[in-house]
Design a protein around this motif. Sequence first.
Motif, PDB file in Angstrom:
ATOM      1  N   LEU A 193       0.820  -1.208   0.000  1.00  0.00           N
ATOM      2  CA  LEU A 193       0.000   0.000   0.000  1.00  0.00           C
ATOM      3  C   LEU A 193       0.855   1.259   0.000  1.00  0.00           C
ATOM      4  CD1 LEU A 193      -2.604   1.701   0.610  1.00  0.00           C
ATOM      5  CD2 LEU A 193      -2.218   1.174   3.004  1.00  0.00           C
ATOM      6  N   THR A 234       0.781  -2.063 -10.710  1.00  0.00           N
ATOM      7  CA  THR A 234      -0.638  -2.296 -11.014  1.00  0.00           C
ATOM      8  C   THR A 234      -1.530  -1.375 -10.195  1.00  0.00           C
ATOM      9  OG1 THR A 234      -0.195  -4.617 -11.541  1.00  0.00           O
ATOM     10  CG2 THR A 234      -2.466  -4.019 -11.034  1.00  0.00           C
ATOM     11  N   LEU A 235      -1.337  -1.342  -8.884  1.00  0.00           N
ATOM     12  CA  LEU A 235      -2.157  -0.485  -8.028  1.00  0.00           C
ATOM     13  C   LEU A 235      -1.914   0.994  -8.306  1.00  0.00           C
ATOM     14  CD1 LEU A 235      -1.999  -2.308  -4.566  1.00  0.00           C
ATOM     15  CD2 LEU A 235      -3.971  -2.093  -6.071  1.00  0.00           C
ATOM     16  N   THR A 275      -5.454  -7.770  -6.562  1.00  0.00           N
ATOM     17  CA  THR A 275      -4.033  -7.650  -6.864  1.00  0.00           C
ATOM     18  C   THR A 275      -3.218  -8.673  -6.080  1.00  0.00           C
ATOM     19  OG1 THR A 275      -4.331  -5.277  -7.267  1.00  0.00           O
ATOM     20  CG2 THR A 275      -2.077  -6.058  -6.907  1.00  0.00           C
ATOM     21  N   ASN A 296      -4.755   3.782  -9.685  1.00  0.00           N
ATOM     22  CA  ASN A 296      -5.131   4.873  -8.786  1.00  0.00           C
ATOM     23  C   ASN A 296      -4.544   6.218  -9.182  1.00  0.00           C
ATOM     24  OD1 ASN A 296      -6.605   3.696  -6.195  1.00  0.00           O
ATOM     25  ND2 ASN A 296      -5.064   2.214  -6.790  1.00  0.00           N
ATOM     26  N   ASP A 342      -8.009   6.342   0.223  1.00  0.00           N
ATOM     27  CA  ASP A 342      -7.384   5.251  -0.526  1.00  0.00           C
ATOM     28  C   ASP A 342      -6.642   4.297   0.401  1.00  0.00           C
ATOM     29  OD1 ASP A 342      -8.319   5.812  -2.980  1.00  0.00           O
ATOM     30  OD2 ASP A 342      -6.473   6.660  -3.789  1.00  0.00           O
ATOM     31  N   ALA A 395       2.586   1.755  -3.379  1.00  0.00           N
ATOM     32  CA  ALA A 395       1.634   2.080  -4.439  1.00  0.00           C
ATOM     33  C   ALA A 395       1.074   3.489  -4.274  1.00  0.00           C
ATOM     34  CB  ALA A 395       0.502   1.055  -4.454  1.00  0.00           C
ATOM     35  N   LEU A 397      -7.466   0.359   0.242  1.00  0.00           N
ATOM     36  CA  LEU A 397      -6.487  -0.596  -0.277  1.00  0.00           C
ATOM     37  C   LEU A 397      -6.100  -1.638   0.757  1.00  0.00           C
ATOM     38  CD1 LEU A 397      -4.142   1.688  -2.414  1.00  0.00           C
ATOM     39  CD2 LEU A 397      -5.783  -0.001  -3.224  1.00  0.00           C
ATOM     40  N   ALA A 402      -7.371  -4.810  -1.558  1.00  0.00           N
ATOM     41  CA  ALA A 402      -6.357  -5.200  -2.541  1.00  0.00           C
ATOM     42  C   ALA A 402      -6.402  -6.695  -2.822  1.00  0.00           C
ATOM     43  CB  ALA A 402      -4.970  -4.798  -2.041  1.00  0.00           C
ATOM     44  N   SER A 460      -7.949  -3.616 -12.737  1.00  0.00           N
ATOM     45  CA  SER A 460      -6.673  -3.970 -12.114  1.00  0.00           C
ATOM     46  C   SER A 460      -6.258  -5.397 -12.440  1.00  0.00           C
ATOM     47  CB  SER A 460      -6.760  -3.774 -10.596  1.00  0.00           C
ATOM     48  OG  SER A 460      -7.792  -4.574 -10.049  1.00  0.00           O
TER      49      SER A 460
END
Length: 312
Positions: free
Chosen positions: A104, A186-187, A256, A191, A245, A107, A249, A253, A144
């Motif tokens: 987290l 990816t995250l 992911t 975002n 966020d 990202a 997340l 998540a 995602s």
Amino acid sequence: MPRLIAARLLQIAVTLLILSALIWLVMGLMPGDPLDLAMLADPALTAADLERMRALHGLDRPLHERYLAWGAAVLRGEFGFSRLYAVPVARVLWPALGSTLVLLGAALALAAGCGVLLGVLAAVRPRLAPAADALAILAQSTPSFWLGILLIILFAVTLGWLPAGGVAESGGVLEALRFLALPVATLAIVNLATYSRHSMASMQSVLAEPYIRTARMKGLPPRAVIWRHAFPNAAMPVLTVAALDAGGLVSGALITETIFARPGMGKLIYDAVMGNDYNLALLALLLASLVTMLATLAADVAQRLLDPRLAG
């Protein structure tokens, strides 16, 4: 500021108490219990065995009595055992939280940093705004799971530069970063759009303020006008987005983490709920809620540090 922090901490404690009661009630009303699953796993268990086990674990008591006993144990620092993993809850919970917070944090830092730079650039140079909007819309509309699979195919399968998933068992920081690269990307890409569009809109609004025109008329360098005078005020909505966020997340998540085979809070909560592991599921959900509220508190404190007028 200390009064704000004390009031918010009290609010967080009350919210956690209410959430714990609601989650306990919902999970208690779910069909079946852990002993029903144990009976399915071991047909040799008799009804008498199940009754003795229910009495041993307190499952024969009313729901509110079990909740009060659980709450008293948590306040004493006794988090109990996970039925699903057959180990103390702390041994499962803290590693999962640590893994998710690392993912987290990286990202969020990448998404916020790149998104804010893109938004500020688009606000300062209006000719770039359409391109920034198009890039933000493209990132926001990308699922995602699809993006994660594409990154695996490109960087892990085709080029062989990065591992497809999992966590680094050894090799130090560099090896850990190699395993983090694809899930973080990816995250962050998904975002990035939120930070870009919020920062661009906020920056455009601030740049139209009279004090910005005054700063320019005084002959201040453009860089000082943008980053010293405009950006601190434009950053406040972005801090709120980052706080929201952070909590989302931590528990969300799951996709992911599943694609990249990373142990984390999203997968842990899903497995605990589906496996009727009441104790683990409840504590994991409360921990995710606590992270969300602490992140929001941190955003409020940061906003007051950026704008002292809010402190009053």
